[in-house]
Write an enzyme that holds these catalytic residues in place. Structure first.
Site, PDB file in Angstrom:
ATOM      1  N   LYS A  22      41.015  22.164  64.559  1.00 45.70           N
ATOM      2  CA  LYS A  22      40.211  23.184  64.093  1.00 45.70           C
ATOM      3  C   LYS A  22      40.867  24.100  63.205  1.00 45.70           C
ATOM      4  O   LYS A  22      40.765  24.680  62.103  1.00 45.70           O
ATOM      5  CB  LYS A  22      39.265  23.782  64.884  1.00 45.70           C
ATOM      6  CG  LYS A  22      38.277  25.102  64.784  1.00 45.70           C
ATOM      7  CD  LYS A  22      36.908  24.998  65.392  1.00 45.70           C
ATOM      8  CE  LYS A  22      37.462  25.712  66.698  1.00 45.70           C
ATOM      9  NZ  LYS A  22      37.715  27.250  66.650  1.00 45.70           N
ATOM     10  N   ARG A  27      42.768  26.267  57.785  1.00 42.32           N
ATOM     11  CA  ARG A  27      43.733  26.932  56.871  1.00 42.32           C
ATOM     12  C   ARG A  27      44.114  25.915  55.754  1.00 42.32           C
ATOM     13  O   ARG A  27      44.362  26.332  54.764  1.00 42.32           O
ATOM     14  CB  ARG A  27      45.047  26.952  57.743  1.00 42.32           C
ATOM     15  CG  ARG A  27      45.224  28.281  58.858  1.00 42.32           C
ATOM     16  CD  ARG A  27      46.191  27.782  59.771  1.00 42.32           C
ATOM     17  NE  ARG A  27      46.335  28.842  60.455  1.00 42.32           N
ATOM     18  CZ  ARG A  27      45.426  29.500  61.648  1.00 42.32           C
ATOM     19  NH1 ARG A  27      44.319  28.805  61.852  1.00 42.32           N
ATOM     20  NH2 ARG A  27      45.741  30.444  62.337  1.00 42.32           N
ATOM     21  N   ARG A 123      31.882  40.289  68.157  1.00 42.53           N
ATOM     22  CA  ARG A 123      33.461  40.242  68.123  1.00 42.53           C
ATOM     23  C   ARG A 123      34.142  41.302  67.331  1.00 42.53           C
ATOM     24  O   ARG A 123      33.748  42.040  66.331  1.00 42.53           O
ATOM     25  CB  ARG A 123      33.869  38.797  67.919  1.00 42.53           C
ATOM     26  CG  ARG A 123      33.107  37.904  68.751  1.00 42.53           C
ATOM     27  CD  ARG A 123      33.767  36.270  68.812  1.00 42.53           C
ATOM     28  NE  ARG A 123      35.044  36.128  68.948  1.00 42.53           N
ATOM     29  CZ  ARG A 123      35.889  35.298  68.924  1.00 42.53           C
ATOM     30  NH1 ARG A 123      35.200  34.160  68.193  1.00 42.53           N
ATOM     31  NH2 ARG A 123      37.145  35.118  69.088  1.00 42.53           N
ATOM     32  N   GLN A 169      45.307  34.825  64.628  1.00 43.44           N
ATOM     33  CA  GLN A 169      44.253  35.183  63.629  1.00 43.44           C
ATOM     34  C   GLN A 169      44.731  36.630  62.852  1.00 43.44           C
ATOM     35  O   GLN A 169      44.585  36.493  61.626  1.00 43.44           O
ATOM     36  CB  GLN A 169      43.010  35.454  64.151  1.00 43.44           C
ATOM     37  CG  GLN A 169      42.350  33.806  64.670  1.00 43.44           C
ATOM     38  CD  GLN A 169      40.864  34.116  65.333  1.00 43.44           C
ATOM     39  OE1 GLN A 169      40.593  35.237  65.504  1.00 43.44           O
ATOM     40  NE2 GLN A 169      40.388  32.893  65.495  1.00 43.44           N
ATOM     41  N   ASP A 316      42.992  28.978  74.127  1.00 43.81           N
ATOM     42  CA  ASP A 316      41.854  28.085  74.182  1.00 43.81           C
ATOM     43  C   ASP A 316      41.530  27.469  75.189  1.00 43.81           C
ATOM     44  O   ASP A 316      40.458  26.721  75.448  1.00 43.81           O
ATOM     45  CB  ASP A 316      41.552  27.607  72.788  1.00 43.81           C
ATOM     46  CG  ASP A 316      41.629  28.604  71.925  1.00 43.81           C
ATOM     47  OD1 ASP A 316      41.189  29.663  72.135  1.00 43.81           O
ATOM     48  OD2 ASP A 316      41.797  28.190  70.656  1.00 43.81           O
ATOM     49  N   LYS A 343      36.486  36.056  73.171  1.00 42.74           N
ATOM     50  CA  LYS A 343      36.422  34.903  72.613  1.00 42.74           C
ATOM     51  C   LYS A 343      34.879  34.938  72.189  1.00 42.74           C
ATOM     52  O   LYS A 343      34.100  35.820  72.453  1.00 42.74           O
ATOM     53  CB  LYS A 343      36.929  33.893  73.554  1.00 42.74           C
ATOM     54  CG  LYS A 343      38.496  33.867  73.758  1.00 42.74           C
ATOM     55  CD  LYS A 343      38.993  33.829  72.404  1.00 42.74           C
ATOM     56  CE  LYS A 343      40.710  33.919  72.407  1.00 42.74           C
ATOM     57  NZ  LYS A 343      41.386  33.970  71.324  1.00 42.74           N
ATOM     58  N   ARG A 347      34.937  34.656  78.389  1.00 42.36           N
ATOM     59  CA  ARG A 347      35.194  33.257  79.122  1.00 42.36           C
ATOM     60  C   ARG A 347      35.781  33.768  80.557  1.00 42.36           C
ATOM     61  O   ARG A 347      35.589  32.654  81.468  1.00 42.36           O
ATOM     62  CB  ARG A 347      36.453  32.644  78.176  1.00 42.36           C
ATOM     63  CG  ARG A 347      35.792  32.077  77.052  1.00 42.36           C
ATOM     64  CD  ARG A 347      36.708  31.218  76.278  1.00 42.36           C
ATOM     65  NE  ARG A 347      35.920  30.371  75.220  1.00 42.36           N
ATOM     66  CZ  ARG A 347      36.595  29.794  74.143  1.00 42.36           C
ATOM     67  NH1 ARG A 347      37.738  29.888  74.049  1.00 42.36           N
ATOM     68  NH2 ARG A 347      35.795  29.388  73.066  1.00 42.36           N
ATOM     69  N   ARG A 389      33.480  25.657  74.419  1.00 41.20           N
ATOM     70  CA  ARG A 389      34.616  25.528  75.447  1.00 41.20           C
ATOM     71  C   ARG A 389      34.051  25.392  76.968  1.00 41.20           C
ATOM     72  O   ARG A 389      34.397  24.814  77.740  1.00 41.20           O
ATOM     73  CB  ARG A 389      35.895  26.180  75.250  1.00 41.20           C
ATOM     74  CG  ARG A 389      36.367  26.007  73.829  1.00 41.20           C
ATOM     75  CD  ARG A 389      37.897  26.229  73.736  1.00 41.20           C
ATOM     76  NE  ARG A 389      38.229  26.562  72.377  1.00 41.20           N
ATOM     77  CZ  ARG A 389      38.663  25.283  71.318  1.00 41.20           C
ATOM     78  NH1 ARG A 389      38.417  24.275  71.768  1.00 41.20           N
ATOM     79  NH2 ARG A 389      38.763  25.756  70.100  1.00 41.20           N
TER      80      ARG A 389
HETATM   81  C1  S3P Z   1      42.930  30.831  66.279  1.00 41.68           C
HETATM   82  C2  S3P Z   1      43.545  31.740  67.185  1.00 41.68           C
HETATM   83  C3  S3P Z   1      43.115  32.092  68.387  1.00 41.68           C
HETATM   84  C4  S3P Z   1      42.297  31.222  68.988  1.00 41.68           C
HETATM   85  C5  S3P Z   1      41.302  30.791  68.010  1.00 41.68           C
HETATM   86  C6  S3P Z   1      41.896  30.006  66.933  1.00 41.68           C
HETATM   87  C7  S3P Z   1      43.337  30.413  64.836  1.00 41.68           C
HETATM   88  O1  S3P Z   1      42.278  33.391  68.255  1.00 41.68           O
HETATM   89  O2  S3P Z   1      41.592  31.560  70.458  1.00 41.68           O
HETATM   90  O3  S3P Z   1      40.380  29.671  68.612  1.00 41.68           O
HETATM   91  O4  S3P Z   1      43.344  29.415  64.369  1.00 41.68           O
HETATM   92  O5  S3P Z   1      44.416  31.364  64.270  1.00 41.68           O
HETATM   93  P1  S3P Z   1      43.299  34.861  68.466  1.00 41.68           P
HETATM   94  O6  S3P Z   1      44.196  34.771  67.230  1.00 41.68           O
HETATM   95  O7  S3P Z   1      42.081  35.825  68.559  1.00 41.68           O
HETATM   96  O8  S3P Z   1      44.048  34.834  69.565  1.00 41.68           O
END
Ligand code: S3P
Length: 434
Positions: A22, A27, A123, A169, A316, A343, A347, A389
């Site tokens: 994913k 990206r 969020r 992120q 995750d 999340k 969770r 999840r």
């Molecule tokens: C992700 C970063 C993670 C992860 C999310 C996907 C990403 O989040 O939990 O499912 O693709 O960069 P955080 O950056 O909030 O930790």
């Protein structure tokens, strides 16, 4: 409302390929969109989250073809080629789509509004808006949450930013903004997080310098369209890694799984618990994403104390890790994992509630969970709270349950793992959707 019924007595064995990654699929679409020329993506995750990113890019003027579900061709518009969308961009359930888009769109010359589903609208977005404002972005949130209103500014500038939370992120959003800002942008992280953005930028011909915990990028570098092969998602394979530990009487083989070390904390945790998992690595190229076939056998697990340094590397995977912990002899304790509270749902609370319903002794902390395992699960009804999840984790629990587990509100499994039920049935789980 969709729900699962997962009966006891299933097994998990055979050969499986889970859908594409994913994080990498998001990206590939975004970088392909702002590249010059064509980007050819194979192994693309045709899940709702990535389709939200795909539709957003189309609304921003990128032509995208999909000859097959998992094959996407992006006709890049180049660095300044995106145009403003006439409607708010709906990112659905996808935090990655929204947060990375903030960095992507802030340096453009148009306005954007980002919205999402009920979960995403709750969020936190200031963690991204804050550093982007330091770069000159004009961004507003509603009490820290979406809708996110962006008035593009083409005169953003690089910054040095130390991430207050370990978040890929946030790191990625700042790097994407830095790419379109003047000067150099440096992002330092408190602990390693997934580095897919850095790797993929290099695949598009961008120079990203990594020095210790700091990634730097000089603004104004062009991206050249390229071919991206997306590996199977380790986070989806995770459900079957645990399923295999619980019930692979015969070996379970997971093919072509991405094993980027910033993602595979769960593998280390399961090995520490005594899992029989063998990694058959594929030959690899320097910057590409490493791939392996993972072979799992039924294992006798023992409880562990989870090192805080492994938390971001398995962030995750905690829902299904807690299921493994509930099946392990003795106590397993996770602390320093407060990020799990923000999340797709909280969770920690969702897993603690579900485990309690199923008769598993646990203690919830503000930043973690302790589980006294080894007793298996009672039957019962658990609420996934609309979190993909959580739903899949409790489906795996059925392998050690004494009676049926019903799981409510499972439609969002389609965000990350289309075909989960069919693949689980192939492996031997007794699960159906009702
Ligand atoms: C992700 C970063 C993670 C992860 C999310 C996907 C990403 O989040 O939990 O499912 O693709 O960069 P955080 O950056 O909030 O930790």
């Amino acid at each position: 409302m969709l729900q699962y019924r997962a009966g006891p007595g299933g097994v998990a064995s055979g050969e499986l390929t889970v859908p594409g990654d994913k994080s990498i699929s998001h990206r590939a679409l975004m970088l392909g969109g702002i590249a010059q020329g064509t980007t050819d993506i194979t192994g693309f995750l045709a899940g709702e989250d990535c389709l939200a990113t795909l539709r957003a890019l189309q609304a921003l003027g990128v032509r995208i073809e999909r000859p097959q579900d998992q094959h996407v061709i992006v006709r890049g518009v180049g660095a300044n080629g995106l145009r403003g969308a006439s409607q708010p961009l709906d990112m659905g359930n996808a935090g990655t789509a929204m947060r990375l888009s903030m960095g992507l769109l802030a340096p453009h010359d148009f306005r954007s509004t980002l919205i999402g589903d009920e979960s995403l609208m709750r969020r936190p977005m200031e963690r991204v808006a804050g550093p982007l404002r330091l770069m000159g972005a004009d961004i507003q949130t509603q009490n820290g949450r979406p809708p996110v209103e962006i008035r593009g500014n083409t005169k953003m500038h690089g910054i040095e930013y130390v991430l207050p939370v370990a978040s890929a992120q946030v790191k990625s959003a700042v790097l994407l903004a830095g790419l379109q800002s003047s000067g150099v942008t440096r992002v330092k992280e408190p602990a390693p997080t997934r580095d897919h953005t850095e790797r993929m930028l290099r695949a598009f011909g961008v120079n990203v310098v990594q020095q210790g915990a700091t990634a730097s990028i000089e603004g104004g570098q062009p991206l050249r369209g390229t071919d991206i092969v997306v590996p199977a998602d380790f986070s989806s394979a995770a459900f079957f890694l645990v399923a295999g530990c619980l019930a692979a009487d015969k070996p379970l083989l997971l093919r072509n799984v991405g094993i980027n070390p910033t993602r595979t904390g769960l593998l280390q945790l399961l090995l520490q618990m005594g899992a029989d998992i063998r990694v058959h690595a594929h030959p690899n190229t320097a910057d590409a994403e490493p791939i392996a076939d993972l072979e799992v056998r039924k294992s006798r697990l023992k409880g562990i104390q989870v090192s805080e340094s492994l938390v971001p590397l398995s962030i995750d995977e905690f829902p299904v890790f807690f299921i493994a912990a509930a099946c392990a002899e003795g106590e397993t304790r996770v602390r320093g994992a407060e990020e799990l509270r923000v999340k797709e749902t909280d969770r920690l609370a969702a897993m603690a509630d579900g485990l309690t319903v199923l008769g598993v002794d646990n203690q919830l902390y503000p930043d973690g969970l302790a589980i006294r395992g080894g007793t298996g699960f009672n039957g019962g009804t658990v609420d996934s709270r609309g979190d993909h999840r959580i739903a899949m984790a409790f489906a795996v629990a059925s392998l050690r349950a004494r009676a049926e587990i019903e799981i409510f509100d499972v439609a969002n499994v389609a965000t990350s793992f289309p075909g989960f039920v069919e693949i689980a049935q192939t492996a031997g789980l007794r699960i159906e959707t009702v």
